[in-house]
Scaffold this motif. Sequence first.
Motif, PDB file in Angstrom:
ATOM      1  N   TYR A 117      -7.768  -0.844  -4.841  1.00 34.02           N
ATOM      2  CA  TYR A 117      -6.787   0.248  -4.910  1.00 34.02           C
ATOM      3  C   TYR A 117      -5.581  -0.150  -5.748  1.00 34.02           C
ATOM      4  O   TYR A 117      -5.134   0.600  -6.621  1.00 34.02           O
ATOM      5  CB  TYR A 117      -6.364   0.612  -3.489  1.00 34.02           C
ATOM      6  N   PHE A 118      -5.041  -1.348  -5.514  1.00 36.14           N
ATOM      7  CA  PHE A 118      -3.870  -1.807  -6.268  1.00 36.14           C
ATOM      8  C   PHE A 118      -4.215  -2.017  -7.739  1.00 36.14           C
ATOM      9  O   PHE A 118      -3.418  -1.678  -8.625  1.00 36.14           O
ATOM     10  CB  PHE A 118      -3.339  -3.121  -5.683  1.00 36.14           C
ATOM     11  N   ARG A 136      -4.162   1.220  -9.879  1.00 30.12           N
ATOM     12  CA  ARG A 136      -3.037   2.137  -9.678  1.00 30.12           C
ATOM     13  C   ARG A 136      -2.671   2.927 -10.928  1.00 30.12           C
ATOM     14  O   ARG A 136      -2.052   3.977 -10.858  1.00 30.12           O
ATOM     15  CB  ARG A 136      -1.817   1.381  -9.172  1.00 30.12           C
ATOM     16  N   SER A 137      -3.056   2.436 -12.099  1.00 28.48           N
ATOM     17  CA  SER A 137      -2.744   3.159 -13.333  1.00 28.48           C
ATOM     18  C   SER A 137      -4.012   3.658 -14.011  1.00 28.48           C
ATOM     19  O   SER A 137      -4.000   4.008 -15.187  1.00 28.48           O
ATOM     20  CB  SER A 137      -1.979   2.254 -14.304  1.00 28.48           C
ATOM     21  N   VAL A 139       2.643   1.669  -3.460  1.00 30.01           N
ATOM     22  CA  VAL A 139       1.698   2.094  -4.504  1.00 30.01           C
ATOM     23  C   VAL A 139       1.308   3.552  -4.290  1.00 30.01           C
ATOM     24  O   VAL A 139       1.229   4.341  -5.243  1.00 30.01           O
ATOM     25  CB  VAL A 139       0.455   1.186  -4.502  1.00 30.01           C
ATOM     26  N   THR A 140       1.076   3.937  -3.051  1.00 28.51           N
ATOM     27  CA  THR A 140       0.691   5.320  -2.755  1.00 28.51           C
ATOM     28  C   THR A 140       1.795   6.294  -3.122  1.00 28.51           C
ATOM     29  O   THR A 140       1.547   7.356  -3.703  1.00 28.51           O
ATOM     30  CB  THR A 140       0.338   5.463  -1.268  1.00 28.51           C
ATOM     31  N   ARG A 184      -8.679   7.636  -6.158  1.00 24.83           N
ATOM     32  CA  ARG A 184      -7.611   6.875  -5.514  1.00 24.83           C
ATOM     33  C   ARG A 184      -7.494   7.240  -4.036  1.00 24.83           C
ATOM     34  O   ARG A 184      -7.153   6.395  -3.210  1.00 24.83           O
ATOM     35  CB  ARG A 184      -6.289   7.116  -6.246  1.00 24.83           C
ATOM     36  N   TRP A 225       0.829  -1.211   0.000  1.00 19.17           N
ATOM     37  CA  TRP A 225       0.000   0.000   0.000  1.00 19.17           C
ATOM     38  C   TRP A 225       0.863   1.261   0.000  1.00 19.17           C
ATOM     39  O   TRP A 225       0.608   2.209  -0.752  1.00 19.17           O
ATOM     40  CB  TRP A 225      -0.916  -0.013   1.214  1.00 19.17           C
ATOM     41  N   SER A 254       2.173   6.530  -7.153  1.00 20.94           N
ATOM     42  CA  SER A 254       1.023   6.810  -8.003  1.00 20.94           C
ATOM     43  C   SER A 254       0.581   8.258  -7.861  1.00 20.94           C
ATOM     44  O   SER A 254       0.792   8.893  -6.822  1.00 20.94           O
ATOM     45  CB  SER A 254      -0.150   5.883  -7.641  1.00 20.94           C
ATOM     46  N   ALA A 295      -7.584   4.472  -1.142  1.00 19.86           N
ATOM     47  CA  ALA A 295      -6.404   4.377  -0.273  1.00 19.86           C
ATOM     48  C   ALA A 295      -6.791   4.552   1.188  1.00 19.86           C
ATOM     49  O   ALA A 295      -6.324   3.808   2.067  1.00 19.86           O
ATOM     50  CB  ALA A 295      -5.370   5.414  -0.678  1.00 19.86           C
TER      51      ALA A 295
END
Length: 429
Positions: free
Chosen positions: A416-417, A420-421, A298-299, A308, A295, A302, A312
């Motif tokens: 969330y993951f 991510r894009s 990724v945070t 998001r 997490w 991104s 998150a």
Amino acid sequence: MKLKMTKARLDGLILLSLGGVVVLLLLAFLLLKPTPAAMQDFRVVYYPARCLLHHGDPYRESDVLATYRAEGGEHPSETAADHQIVIRHIYPPTAFSFTVPFAMLPWGLARVVWMMLTAGSLLFAAFLAWDLGADYAPIVSGALIGFLLANSEVLIVLGNPSGMVISLCVIAVWCFVRERFVVAGIVGMAIGLLVKPQDAGLVWLYFLLAGGIYRKRALQTLLAAVVLGLPGIVLVWRASPHWMQELHANILAFSVHGGITDPGPASTAISSLRDDPHIYNLATWLLCALPLTVWALVTAQSRSTPARTWLALAAIATLSLLPVYHHLYDAKLLLLTVPACAMLWAEGGRLGRCALLVNIAAFALTGDVSWTLLLRLLDRLHPMTAGMPAWTLRAMQVFPVPLILLAMSIFYAWVYFSRRSKAAAPSPV
């Protein structure tokens, strides 16, 4: 469409208000007819702060006990456990910057002020959480939050600091995301870090990792926490040079087998499988460390968007309730999952339905009234389980809450993951 959304917001606000009415009625009852149990958890921070004002050591049992008796705080009906909770202080020194002003007031007035601030801040935070979710699904948001408020009796009755800490944390999130009343948000989040960092810490971490203006707000909050917490640290260090050792001893005293926060089979899921601190402590941190690490990565990597941010915060608010000791009232932090749930519900489809079902299950299993009713149902079923192993009934009492929180954190972390894009979310209406 505009008229339809306006009506939906009104309906959602009505559902929210129904839960708020329960809180206000309970508050009025406690103000008019206080019970012996009322504000028990407020005593935990009030009398050590009074002890500190009298130049005593707030982390030494004998000093707090002397203040407690001199102030007439003891009740004939209190148990030995209630007594120990008051005189063994387990909050960090920074918390005194927040609690000492209340301790300057006599108990009767301090109790009323604390009670009103707890209820008021919870209601205000609930409204702001609804405001965030209402951009997507006002009726769903109102129903969820109204249910949560109607199941907050223990928090209002006991007056635990979690009530104000979580409320200030939610208010700060609204201030940071909306970019309004930012100073109030910074101060609120800073107070949360000072008093109960286990509730506010990981939410603050999101803003630090998200970058941009959010990182600026996180750093401003950290500076505010240092400035606000310094007086408490200075006061404690003068009265208690060995406060670190004493605080550690107080925490250990509550954590031993049979203690109030004993993480043994009667209170935690993993220890029910193997009652060995070396096993269940390691397993808990391993279970939570991987999703927390992913997490965080990724945070940090991104780009932050509203969609998001909700996902998150939903993931981390739920995950923060798992690795360290929490009561059910700390689960009011699940207010931060409502915007993500509303957003996914507004998208429609299977994912939206799953989000709503997960939130309903989590709110029901962590609600004061709903969980109590479930426990009573299990007690009634006890004769039917006479031929089953003893751990079966215990598992039915211990497993549901951590399992639904784990499932909820995994669900929101997965969404969330996986996004991510992407920025796949409906625009707020």
